[in-house]
Motif scaffolding. Sequence first.
Motif, short mmCIF file in Angstrom:
data_model
loop_
_atom_site.label_atom_id
_atom_site.label_comp_id
_atom_site.label_asym_id
_atom_site.label_seq_id
_atom_site.Cartn_x
_atom_site.Cartn_y
_atom_site.Cartn_z
N PRO A 22 0.81 -1.23 0.00
CA PRO A 22 0.00 0.00 0.00
C PRO A 22 0.84 1.28 0.00
CG PRO A 22 -0.88 -1.57 1.58
CD PRO A 22 0.45 -2.11 1.13
N GLN A 23 1.97 1.24 0.72
CA GLN A 23 2.82 2.44 0.76
C GLN A 23 3.48 2.69 -0.60
OE1 GLN A 23 3.60 4.80 3.64
NE2 GLN A 23 3.75 5.66 1.60
N ARG A 26 0.78 3.99 -2.96
CA ARG A 26 0.43 5.38 -2.63
C ARG A 26 1.50 6.35 -3.13
NH1 ARG A 26 -2.91 7.92 1.05
NH2 ARG A 26 -2.20 9.97 1.74
N SER A 143 1.14 5.82 4.39
CA SER A 143 0.00 4.95 4.11
C SER A 143 -0.59 4.37 5.39
CB SER A 143 0.42 3.81 3.19
OG SER A 143 -0.57 2.81 3.12
N THR A 146 -0.62 0.41 5.27
CA THR A 146 0.64 -0.26 5.63
C THR A 146 0.77 -0.40 7.14
OG1 THR A 146 1.92 0.23 3.65
CG2 THR A 146 3.15 0.10 5.70
#
Length: 203
Positions: A22-23, A26, A143, A146
Amino acid sequence: MIDVLDYAPIAATILAIPQFLPQIVRLRATEDATGLSWAWALLTSLNNAAWIAYFALARYWSALVPAIAATLMAGLLALMLTRRGEAEPRSVGLITGWAALLAAAGALFGRAGLGTLLTAAFAVQVAPSIWTAYRTARPTGVSRATWLLILGELGCWLAYGVHESDPRLTVLGALGVTASLLMLARICQPRTRAWPRFSSVGR
């Protein structure tokens, strides 16, 4: 009778594998690195590379999967931050020193020495991320997903450590849960002013 806590390591592994995705997504989508720590990403990759060596020596083959995933994805995140000019030269020396310490522990004391040093590794790697987020007025690049995954993983290890009366896992889990909650609180309640910019390990 089956004890659900016996399956906590499996749950922790499932949560750990996609942790940094996710990080990374993003950062690629928004190009926003505000509040992200380059040192945190690099230390996470480095520490998990050391865990790969430890697990291989111990023949804990299943544990290699999340360690390899974290090494590669955290390394990719560090590379992405470097390309965006987020690397801090003043952190390089300290990170190099930590890498040398891990290598020396493994070379001189083998798996036991490396494992002992790695119990403190999480505190070393997470400190720059917390410092960076709390000294940034609005850590919009961090994020939430994360850190929720990190919270879930380390929460599983905390529960399992208590269940098995394992002090190392209990300390690791407690550190992880505390760090994750601090980060999530910071993301959800941004300050209007940043902390003073004293020199630190991470950005």
